[in-house]
Motif scaffolding. Structure first.
Motif, PDB file in Angstrom:
ATOM      1  N   ALA A 142       0.702  -1.187   0.280  1.00 56.94           N
ATOM      2  CA  ALA A 142       0.114   0.421  -0.041  1.00 56.94           C
ATOM      3  C   ALA A 142       0.842   1.475  -0.288  1.00 56.94           C
ATOM      4  O   ALA A 142       0.487   1.962  -1.117  1.00 56.94           O
ATOM      5  CB  ALA A 142      -0.414  -0.452   0.943  1.00 56.94           C
ATOM      6  N   VAL A 143       2.254   1.439   1.107  1.00 56.18           N
ATOM      7  CA  VAL A 143       2.303   2.476   1.138  1.00 56.18           C
ATOM      8  C   VAL A 143       3.492   2.549  -0.293  1.00 56.18           C
ATOM      9  O   VAL A 143       3.227   3.986  -0.824  1.00 56.18           O
ATOM     10  CB  VAL A 143       3.444   2.622   1.953  1.00 56.18           C
ATOM     11  N   PHE A 144       4.328   1.376  -0.948  1.00 60.56           N
ATOM     12  CA  PHE A 144       5.035   1.403  -2.230  1.00 60.56           C
ATOM     13  C   PHE A 144       3.465   1.952  -2.918  1.00 60.56           C
ATOM     14  O   PHE A 144       4.488   3.150  -4.545  1.00 60.56           O
ATOM     15  CB  PHE A 144       5.523   0.580  -2.333  1.00 60.56           C
ATOM     16  N   GLY A 145       2.919   1.122  -3.715  1.00 61.20           N
ATOM     17  CA  GLY A 145       1.687   1.637  -4.762  1.00 61.20           C
ATOM     18  C   GLY A 145       1.397   3.446  -4.039  1.00 61.20           C
ATOM     19  O   GLY A 145       1.481   4.025  -5.218  1.00 61.20           O
ATOM     20  N   ALA A 146       1.292   4.199  -3.188  1.00 59.86           N
ATOM     21  CA  ALA A 146       1.047   4.769  -2.825  1.00 59.86           C
ATOM     22  C   ALA A 146       1.650   6.239  -3.426  1.00 59.86           C
ATOM     23  O   ALA A 146       1.561   6.954  -4.490  1.00 59.86           O
ATOM     24  CB  ALA A 146       0.233   5.149  -1.517  1.00 59.86           C
ATOM     25  N   ASN A 147       3.222   5.860  -2.921  1.00 61.39           N
ATOM     26  CA  ASN A 147       3.839   6.994  -3.251  1.00 61.39           C
ATOM     27  C   ASN A 147       5.020   6.654  -4.916  1.00 61.39           C
ATOM     28  O   ASN A 147       4.815   7.695  -5.498  1.00 61.39           O
ATOM     29  CB  ASN A 147       4.772   6.432  -2.152  1.00 61.39           C
ATOM     30  N   ASP A 148       4.424   5.433  -5.605  1.00 58.07           N
ATOM     31  CA  ASP A 148       4.604   5.073  -6.950  1.00 58.07           C
ATOM     32  C   ASP A 148       3.814   6.086  -7.517  1.00 58.07           C
ATOM     33  O   ASP A 148       3.870   6.487  -8.336  1.00 58.07           O
ATOM     34  CB  ASP A 148       4.721   3.649  -7.316  1.00 58.07           C
ATOM     35  N   GLY A 149       2.467   5.911  -7.060  1.00 67.15           N
ATOM     36  CA  GLY A 149       1.251   7.059  -7.840  1.00 67.15           C
ATOM     37  C   GLY A 149       0.904   8.475  -7.757  1.00 67.15           C
ATOM     38  O   GLY A 149       1.419   8.768  -8.932  1.00 67.15           O
ATOM     39  N   LEU A 150       1.809   8.922  -6.771  1.00 61.92           N
ATOM     40  CA  LEU A 150       2.203  10.004  -6.464  1.00 61.92           C
ATOM     41  C   LEU A 150       2.896  10.628  -7.050  1.00 61.92           C
ATOM     42  O   LEU A 150       2.797  11.135  -8.061  1.00 61.92           O
ATOM     43  CB  LEU A 150       2.415  10.555  -4.933  1.00 61.92           C
ATOM     44  N   VAL A 151       4.613   9.787  -7.362  1.00 62.97           N
ATOM     45  CA  VAL A 151       5.756  10.573  -7.762  1.00 62.97           C
ATOM     46  C   VAL A 151       5.898  10.549  -8.839  1.00 62.97           C
ATOM     47  O   VAL A 151       5.910  11.054  -9.923  1.00 62.97           O
ATOM     48  CB  VAL A 151       6.711   9.761  -7.471  1.00 62.97           C
ATOM     49  N   LEU A 313       4.214  13.888   1.910  1.00 64.80           N
ATOM     50  CA  LEU A 313       4.802  14.287   3.507  1.00 64.80           C
ATOM     51  C   LEU A 313       3.681  13.242   5.004  1.00 64.80           C
ATOM     52  O   LEU A 313       3.691  12.727   5.809  1.00 64.80           O
ATOM     53  CB  LEU A 313       4.097  15.723   4.272  1.00 64.80           C
ATOM     54  N   LEU A 314       2.078  13.527   4.232  1.00 63.27           N
ATOM     55  CA  LEU A 314       1.627  12.431   5.329  1.00 63.27           C
ATOM     56  C   LEU A 314       1.741  10.895   5.042  1.00 63.27           C
ATOM     57  O   LEU A 314       1.853  10.063   6.253  1.00 63.27           O
ATOM     58  CB  LEU A 314       0.508  12.049   4.728  1.00 63.27           C
ATOM     59  N   THR A 315       1.833  10.552   3.823  1.00 60.20           N
ATOM     60  CA  THR A 315       2.558   9.343   4.009  1.00 60.20           C
ATOM     61  C   THR A 315       3.917   8.754   4.384  1.00 60.20           C
ATOM     62  O   THR A 315       4.408   7.921   5.103  1.00 60.20           O
ATOM     63  CB  THR A 315       2.551   8.691   2.575  1.00 60.20           C
ATOM     64  N   GLY A 316       4.852  10.051   4.372  1.00 63.03           N
ATOM     65  CA  GLY A 316       5.836   9.401   4.893  1.00 63.03           C
ATOM     66  C   GLY A 316       5.808  10.041   6.061  1.00 63.03           C
ATOM     67  O   GLY A 316       6.479   8.632   6.911  1.00 63.03           O
ATOM     68  N   ALA A 317       5.390  10.278   6.991  1.00 67.82           N
ATOM     69  CA  ALA A 317       4.660  10.534   8.560  1.00 67.82           C
ATOM     70  C   ALA A 317       4.482   9.708   8.873  1.00 67.82           C
ATOM     71  O   ALA A 317       4.816   8.937  10.238  1.00 67.82           O
ATOM     72  CB  ALA A 317       3.965  11.633   8.634  1.00 67.82           C
ATOM     73  N   ARG A 330      11.534  11.317   7.944  1.00 70.82           N
ATOM     74  CA  ARG A 330      10.801  10.619   7.071  1.00 70.82           C
ATOM     75  C   ARG A 330       9.994  11.326   5.882  1.00 70.82           C
ATOM     76  O   ARG A 330       9.595  10.945   4.907  1.00 70.82           O
ATOM     77  CB  ARG A 330      10.034   9.808   7.696  1.00 70.82           C
ATOM     78  N   ALA A 331       9.134  11.631   6.132  1.00 72.39           N
ATOM     79  CA  ALA A 331       8.330  12.938   5.560  1.00 72.39           C
ATOM     80  C   ALA A 331       8.740  13.341   4.456  1.00 72.39           C
ATOM     81  O   ALA A 331       8.303  13.953   3.760  1.00 72.39           O
ATOM     82  CB  ALA A 331       7.138  13.745   6.543  1.00 72.39           C
TER      83      ALA A 331
END
Length: 357
Positions: A142-151, A313-317, A330-331
């Motif tokens: 979930a985290v990798f997916g969200a960050n990959d989608g965002l970036v 920032l939210l996902t990193g935190a 991390r954020a």
């Protein structure tokens, strides 16, 4: 107990410690109410220890205990989270709170209390690790997916826009990137987790092997070879094998012990795939939304940048909290990575646009 009348500063500090200990005990009891068995017992034992610490400050305060005070804001937040959210998230925060305990530098706290707090941090760390292992597979996806989608989709949208494409072209490109990326992430995660689980299954002992134990040659004791193959020293392997063969009433479970905890940490293939697909799509949708609502390139890009920055920032935190690391660092790291990707693609898009133009 102090041999002189405490100063106002001491009284304030003791009352603050008392309030914090009571608040910590409340957090652990609220968490215990959401668990069963051994985990519940451990959390209740931690709450009892905090009560003992509170009693120490009550004794020092005596008649000066005053009206009940609210604990530090972090403990009040933890207590609220413990009643409303997942226990892994709360334990990760509690771990950081325990690690910041200041009794080592407080002359009015006993050495036993300071030692307790250090051990409490390790107990909470171990409990949090149990919880992390249970959600590790799907949470990672979930985290990798969200960050990959965002970036990735922000970079794609910015690169295309910088090349001079129209808003409709940018929108179409962003939607295509969302769908293609989500499908790719979901399929890749399914294959990855499926392969990991198959590898673990192949590494687990065969249940049928336990039926051979009663027929082994005790003198040759080839069972020792099994333990040596698993990494034990020859003497240790021989001792373990002798113990197993000496008591065949319950060795099969130990001999064929499976790595269910590893399967738990990897997660399920379907669950990880769905988490990766959904969270990638959710993240990738954010930089596209301004264009979807009809905003023009300049304003749409600004809104996309701000929205993606807040999401990073939210996902990193959240990753920092769950992993026990510093959430702010991390954020900021997540934000820096996203900003770097966006800056590079903007530069490349501008160069390609100028060249093609």
């Amino acid at each position: 107990m102090s041999g002189h009348h405490p100063t106002p500063a001491q009284l304030r500090r003791w009352r603050r410690h008392l309030a914090d200990e009571r608040a910590e005990a409340t957090v652990y009891r609220d968490l215990a109410g959401r668990r069963e068995g051994e985990e519940r017992e451990i959390l209740l034992a931690l709450a009892d220890a905090e009560d003992r610490h509170a009693a120490h400050w009550e004794e020092l305060l005596g008649d000066e205990v005053g009206a009940p005070r609210r604990g530090d804001v972090r403990f009040r937040v933890l207590a609220w989270l413990a009643r409303h959210f997942g226990w892994v998230f709360v334990l990760a925060l509690a771990q950081r709170a325990e690690a910041r305990a200041t009794y080592d530098a407080d002359a009015d706290a006993t050495p036993a209390m300071a030692a307790d707090e250090r051990i409490h941090a390790e107990v909470v760390r171990a409990l949090a690790t149990r919880g992390r292992n249970r959600l590790a597979g799907s949470f990672r996806a979930a985290v990798f997916g969200a960050n990959d989608g965002l970036v990735s989709n922000l970079a794609l949208v910015i690169g295309v826009a910088a090349a001079g494409a129209t808003s409709s072209t940018v929108l179409l490109t962003g939607l295509a990137g969302l769908l293609a990326g989500a499908l790719s992430m979901g399929a890749g995660e399914y294959i990855s987790v499926r392969s990991q689980r198959e590898l673990l299954a192949a590494s687990n002992p065969a249940p049928e092997a336990a039926t051979a134990l009663t027929h082994l040659d005790v003198d040759a004791n080839e069972l020792a070879l099994v333990y040596r193959a698993r990494g034990m020293a020859p003497d240790e392997a021989q001792e373990r094998a002798d113990a197993v063969l000496a008591d065949l009433t319950g060795p099969s479970r130990e001999f064929t012990e499976r790595h269910d905890d590893q399967h738990e940490a990897v997660g399920t293939d379907v669950g990880a795939s769905l988490a990766s697909f959904c969270f990638f799509a959710s993240g990738a949708a954010i930089p596209v939304l301004p264009f979807l609502f009809g905003m023009t390139n300049g304003a749409a890009l600004l809104v996309a940048l701000l929205a993606v920055g807040a999401a990073l920032l939210l996902t990193g935190a959240v990753v920092g909290v769950i992993s026990g690391g510093p959430p702010v660092r991390r954020a900021l790291r997540q934000l820096a990575i996203g900003a770097g990707a966006a800056g590079i693609t903007h530069l490349l898009g501008t160069l390609f646009g100028a060249t093609l133009g």
